[in-house]
Design a protein around this motif. Structure first.
Motif, PDB file in Angstrom:
ATOM      1  N   LYS A 102       0.823  -1.223   0.000  1.00  0.00           N
ATOM      2  CA  LYS A 102       0.000   0.000   0.000  1.00  0.00           C
ATOM      3  C   LYS A 102       0.851   1.264   0.000  1.00  0.00           C
ATOM      4  N   LEU A 115      -7.008   4.276   2.233  1.00  0.00           N
ATOM      5  CA  LEU A 115      -6.693   3.217   3.202  1.00  0.00           C
ATOM      6  C   LEU A 115      -7.798   3.097   4.247  1.00  0.00           C
ATOM      7  N   SER A 129      -0.426   4.294  -1.789  1.00  0.00           N
ATOM      8  CA  SER A 129      -1.802   4.739  -1.520  1.00  0.00           C
ATOM      9  C   SER A 129      -1.807   6.003  -0.664  1.00  0.00           C
TER      10      SER A 129
END
Ligand code: ADP
Ligand code: MG
Length: 256
Positions: A141, A149, A144
């Motif tokens: 992630k 998230l 991101s």
């Protein structure tokens, strides 16, 4: 976790001496004497308004104590000559609300401290961010943005960001209270891993099962004072104080 060898001087990372904090006429902390040994995990419990957040905020001097002293790693945080920015760098804090920079990716959020505060070269900071995101299970992630998230993922990025400054002490103030129940476990698992690695931590949490597993010591606070202090086995099985018994009964009832 902490194991203090017998016959060796105890090494405290944090000690407070008769710490008091008032807001106007309201005395919120009253002569708090807290001791946290190196490598120890101390969990603060107690009813709302007991002064837990204020105590934690005093420890990194987000609040200025009214009187008393705080010694952190041999430095007097309450002294006139204290270098607060340098001290705060060594004390990581994670709050209830993940205060990530919204315009930065997870990776940039973690890299920011090493780059701007520690002034590490970019490749070193990138390496730190990469390793820490991996550690909290979010390597995938890294690109991101916080809005992409989950709350649990954001909170894990917040932990990685705090760790990036290589703190000696980590403070957690109800780090999972704002999360949906299914996201709590993944954050507690990261905190527990830190405990196993020997990080010194002061944690405010209402997750009693977690407290019992992770804490070396539980401190029960009420009305600005420490009511009871002991290992989890003693506090949970044989609390000596009425107020502790009542608090635990109430919180376990709420947990169902
Ligand atoms: P806890 O975290 O245990 O719930 P807090 O430390 O947040 O307790 O608060 C303890 C008491 O101090 C509460 O009565 C709260 O209303 C009061 N308090 C906390 N911060 C402030 C502030 N900035 N100004 C005035 N009162 C405050
Ligand atoms: Mg609080």
């Amino acid at each position: 976790m902490n194991t203090v060898a017998l016959n060796q001087p105890v090494e405290y990372l944090v000690r407070t001496f008769d710490l008091c904090k008032s807001f106007g006429s309201l005395a919120v902390l009253r002569n708090v004497n807290l001791e946290v040994r190196l490598g120890e995990v101390v969990v603060l419990i107690g009813p709302s308004g007991a002064g837990k957040s204020t105590l934690i905020r005093c420890l990194n001097r987000l609040e200025t104590p009214t009187s008393g002293r705080i010694i952190f790693d041999g430095h007097d945080l309450t002294g006139a000559k204290v270098d607060l920015p340098s001290m705060r760098r060594q004390i990581g804090m994670v709050f209830q609300h993940f205060n990530l920079f919204p315009h930065m990716t997870a990776f940039q959020n973690v890299m920011e401290g090493p780059l701007t505060v520690l002034r590490q070269p970019r490749d070193v900071a990138e390496n730190v961010a990469h390793n820490l995101l991996q550690k909290v299970g979010l390597a995938a992630k890294s690109k991101s943005y916080p809005s992409e998230l989950s709350g649990g993922q954001q909170q894990r990025v917040a932990i990685a960001r705090a760790l990036a400054l290589r703190p000696k002490l980590m403070l957690f103030d109800e780090a999972t209270s704002a999360l949906d129940p299914e996201l709590v476990t993944e954050v507690l698992a990261v905190i527990r891993q830190l405990a196993e690695e020997g990080m010194t931590m002061v944690i405010v949490s209402h997750e009693m099962g977690f407290c019992q597993r992770v804490a070396d010591r539980i401190i029960m606070m009420d009305e600005g004072t420490i009511v009871e202090d002991g290992p989890p086995s003693a506090i949970f099985s044989h609390p000596t104080q009425d107020r502790t018994q009542r608090f635990l009964k109430e919180i376990l009832r709420q947990e169902g």
